[in-house]
Design a protein around this motif. Structure first.
Motif, mmCIF file in Angstrom:
data_model
loop_
_atom_site.group_PDB
_atom_site.id
_atom_site.type_symbol
_atom_site.label_atom_id
_atom_site.label_comp_id
_atom_site.label_asym_id
_atom_site.label_seq_id
_atom_site.Cartn_x
_atom_site.Cartn_y
_atom_site.Cartn_z
ATOM 1 N N GLY A 228 98.641 42.565 56.351
ATOM 2 C CA GLY A 228 99.698 43.631 56.337
ATOM 3 C C GLY A 228 99.065 44.533 57.352
ATOM 4 N N LYS A 229 99.477 45.822 56.996
ATOM 5 C CA LYS A 229 99.324 46.922 57.951
ATOM 6 C C LYS A 229 97.942 47.425 58.108
ATOM 7 N N VAL A 230 97.457 47.512 59.220
ATOM 8 C CA VAL A 230 96.056 48.156 59.545
ATOM 9 C C VAL A 230 96.023 49.250 60.444
ATOM 10 N N ARG A 231 95.333 50.339 60.195
ATOM 11 C CA ARG A 231 95.587 51.505 61.040
ATOM 12 C C ARG A 231 94.521 51.409 62.031
ATOM 13 N N MET A 232 94.823 51.430 63.281
ATOM 14 C CA MET A 232 94.047 51.088 64.632
ATOM 15 C C MET A 232 94.101 52.557 65.561
ATOM 16 N N LYS A 233 92.878 52.875 65.928
ATOM 17 C CA LYS A 233 92.926 54.287 66.889
ATOM 18 C C LYS A 233 92.999 53.581 68.042
ATOM 19 N N VAL A 234 93.951 54.245 69.010
ATOM 20 C CA VAL A 234 94.096 54.167 70.772
ATOM 21 C C VAL A 234 93.446 55.229 70.985
ATOM 22 N N PRO A 235 92.382 54.972 71.931
ATOM 23 C CA PRO A 235 91.593 56.201 72.496
ATOM 24 C C PRO A 235 92.449 56.713 73.693
ATOM 25 N N ALA A 236 92.198 58.100 73.856
ATOM 26 C CA ALA A 236 92.830 58.772 75.082
ATOM 27 C C ALA A 236 92.446 58.020 76.382
ATOM 28 N N GLY A 237 93.530 57.885 77.133
ATOM 29 C CA GLY A 237 93.409 57.399 78.649
ATOM 30 C C GLY A 237 93.496 55.703 78.500
ATOM 31 N N THR A 238 94.023 55.123 77.347
ATOM 32 C CA THR A 238 94.347 53.540 77.444
ATOM 33 C C THR A 238 94.958 52.873 78.242
ATOM 34 N N GLN A 239 94.597 52.193 79.068
ATOM 35 C CA GLN A 239 95.286 51.453 79.867
ATOM 36 C C GLN A 239 96.303 50.194 79.497
ATOM 37 N N SER A 240 97.435 49.978 80.083
ATOM 38 C CA SER A 240 98.273 49.079 79.597
ATOM 39 C C SER A 240 97.353 47.478 79.835
ATOM 40 N N GLY A 241 97.618 46.653 78.831
ATOM 41 C CA GLY A 241 96.894 45.577 78.938
ATOM 42 C C GLY A 241 95.370 45.534 78.356
ATOM 43 N N THR A 242 94.948 46.769 77.571
ATOM 44 C CA THR A 242 93.597 46.805 76.923
ATOM 45 C C THR A 242 93.776 46.187 75.647
ATOM 46 N N ASP A 243 92.981 45.381 75.245
ATOM 47 C CA ASP A 243 92.674 44.529 74.160
ATOM 48 C C ASP A 243 91.565 45.196 73.079
ATOM 49 N N PHE A 244 92.197 45.279 71.779
ATOM 50 C CA PHE A 244 91.419 45.662 70.678
ATOM 51 C C PHE A 244 91.384 44.879 69.752
ATOM 52 N N LYS A 245 89.818 44.738 69.211
ATOM 53 C CA LYS A 245 89.686 43.706 68.265
ATOM 54 C C LYS A 245 89.628 44.205 66.771
ATOM 55 N N LEU A 246 90.466 43.378 65.891
ATOM 56 C CA LEU A 246 90.315 43.825 64.469
ATOM 57 C C LEU A 246 89.599 42.638 63.874
ATOM 58 N N SER A 247 88.279 42.827 63.452
ATOM 59 C CA SER A 247 87.580 41.900 62.820
ATOM 60 C C SER A 247 87.888 41.572 61.482
ATOM 61 N N GLY A 248 87.843 40.232 61.172
ATOM 62 C CA GLY A 248 88.153 39.815 59.988
ATOM 63 C C GLY A 248 89.384 39.678 59.312
ATOM 64 N N HIS A 249 90.483 39.754 60.515
ATOM 65 C CA HIS A 249 91.728 39.371 60.196
ATOM 66 C C HIS A 249 92.415 38.346 60.989
ATOM 67 N N GLY A 250 91.423 37.260 61.447
ATOM 68 C CA GLY A 250 92.122 36.197 61.959
ATOM 69 C C GLY A 250 91.884 35.048 61.090
ATOM 70 N N VAL A 251 91.791 33.922 61.706
ATOM 71 C CA VAL A 251 91.877 32.530 60.989
ATOM 72 C C VAL A 251 90.313 32.301 60.080
ATOM 73 N N PRO A 252 90.645 31.680 59.095
ATOM 74 C CA PRO A 252 89.428 31.478 58.256
ATOM 75 C C PRO A 252 88.505 30.557 58.995
ATOM 76 N N ILE A 253 87.119 30.932 59.156
ATOM 77 C CA ILE A 253 86.134 30.042 59.365
ATOM 78 C C ILE A 253 85.234 29.570 58.125
ATOM 79 N N GLY A 254 85.067 28.328 57.568
ATOM 80 C CA GLY A 254 84.290 28.105 56.555
ATOM 81 C C GLY A 254 84.973 28.753 55.276
ATOM 82 N N ASN A 255 83.998 29.074 54.414
ATOM 83 C CA ASN A 255 84.539 29.588 53.024
ATOM 84 C C ASN A 255 84.320 30.985 52.963
#
Length: 295
Positions: A228-255
């Motif tokens: 679903g929707k997750v609020r993410m902060k974009v810092p001032a001066g962010t350049q195009s192509g910058t990657d941000f990591k949202l932990s725990g919202h990817g593919v399950p690993i184990g249980n």
């Protein structure tokens, strides 16, 4: 004709370990098995040598007294089974070899005929992206060409995190035959592409567009994830192509763990500006050229 030294028969040194004896025996027994075109006399010789050397007490007597210590004088034709091999129907017991008896019976006939089994079957199921991430249960219909030609429904539990191209094996859900076990069913997984997400292992990837002003001044945005929707902060001066990591919202690993969702920010440059906007940008540019703006 004198008996050969048991260690020589198996091709090992006198101080060989139990594992070395077992390995040498397997190799020699396969080489000389009559059902595979080997020499029956050598095959019996190999079994006789292993029967003695694999038994600690018999091995000690053999090491001390030679063939005479284990039931037969050298050249006397004796053997640890209590008589000569000629004319006897001897069944060798391989049960102490950790499943080697099954291997013998399967590949070389042994004391049993190889048991027939039904053919393995293969099918393909297609999953949505979310089904592959969170797991699901599917029911498929199969046509069996074994004992009776009929359709059957099979339920398949798809584990969370399964990837495109994976195969699930369901034992004994393949073809059924008379007087034998059924084959296995192999289910190949195909995952439909998602319109917004892609996947790399345990990572889910997506991109989001941010206008130039927000990227320059900083902002907060709502990012769509698999949860679903997750609020993410974009810092001032962010350049195009910058990657941000949202932990725990990817593919399950184990249980109890999940990978991350990686969001790539794409800064949009305006292509159509009003006269007023052009004037403001020009003023901003002039200020930067005079040193009022620092990167």
């Amino acid at each position: 004709m004198s008996k050969r030294d048991y260690y020589e028969v198996l091709g090992v040194q006198k101080g060989a370990s139990a594992d070395e004896l077992k390995k040498a025996f397997r190799s020699a027994a396969i080489q000389h098995h009559p059902d595979k075109g080997g020499d029956e006399t050598k095959f019996k010789e190999v079994n006789e040598a292993y029967e003695v050397l694999s038994n600690q007490e018999k091995r000690q007597r053999y090491d001390q007294f030679g063939h005479a210590g284990v039931g037969g004088a050298a050249g006397g034709g004796g053997n640890p089974y209590g008589g000569g091999f000629q004319g006897q129907n001897i069944n060798f017991d391989f049960s102490d070899l950790g499943g080697f008896g099954d291997l013998f019976n399967t590949f070389f006939g042994g004391t049993q005929q190889r048991q027939r089994r039904g053919r393995d079957l293969q099918t393909v199921i297609e999953l949505g992206f979310e089904e592959a991430i969170f797991g699901t249960e599917k029911e498929i219909k199969l046509s069996h060409s074994g004992v009776s030609a009929k359709d059957s429904a099979v339920k398949i539990r798809v584990p969370a995190g399964v990837d495109d191209g994976s195969t699930i094996r369901l034992r004994e859900r393949g073809e059924h035959i008379q007087n034998g076990p059924p084959g296995d069913l192999f289910v190949q997984i195909r995952v439909r592409p998602h319109k917004q997400f892609t996947r790399e292992g345990s990572l889910i990837l997506s991109a989001i567009h941010v206008n130039m002003i927000d990227a320059t001044l900083g902002t907060e945005i709502d990012v769509t994830t698999i949860d679903g929707k997750v609020r993410m902060k974009v810092p001032a001066g962010t350049q195009s192509g910058t990657d941000f990591k949202l932990s725990g919202h990817g593919v399950p690993i184990g249980n109890d763990r999940r990978g991350a969702h990686i969001v790539t920010v794409i800064v949009d440059t305006p292509t159509k500006l009003s006269k007023k906007q052009q004037e403001l940008l020009q003023e901003f540019k002039d200020s930067a050229s005079k040193g009022f703006w620092r990167s």
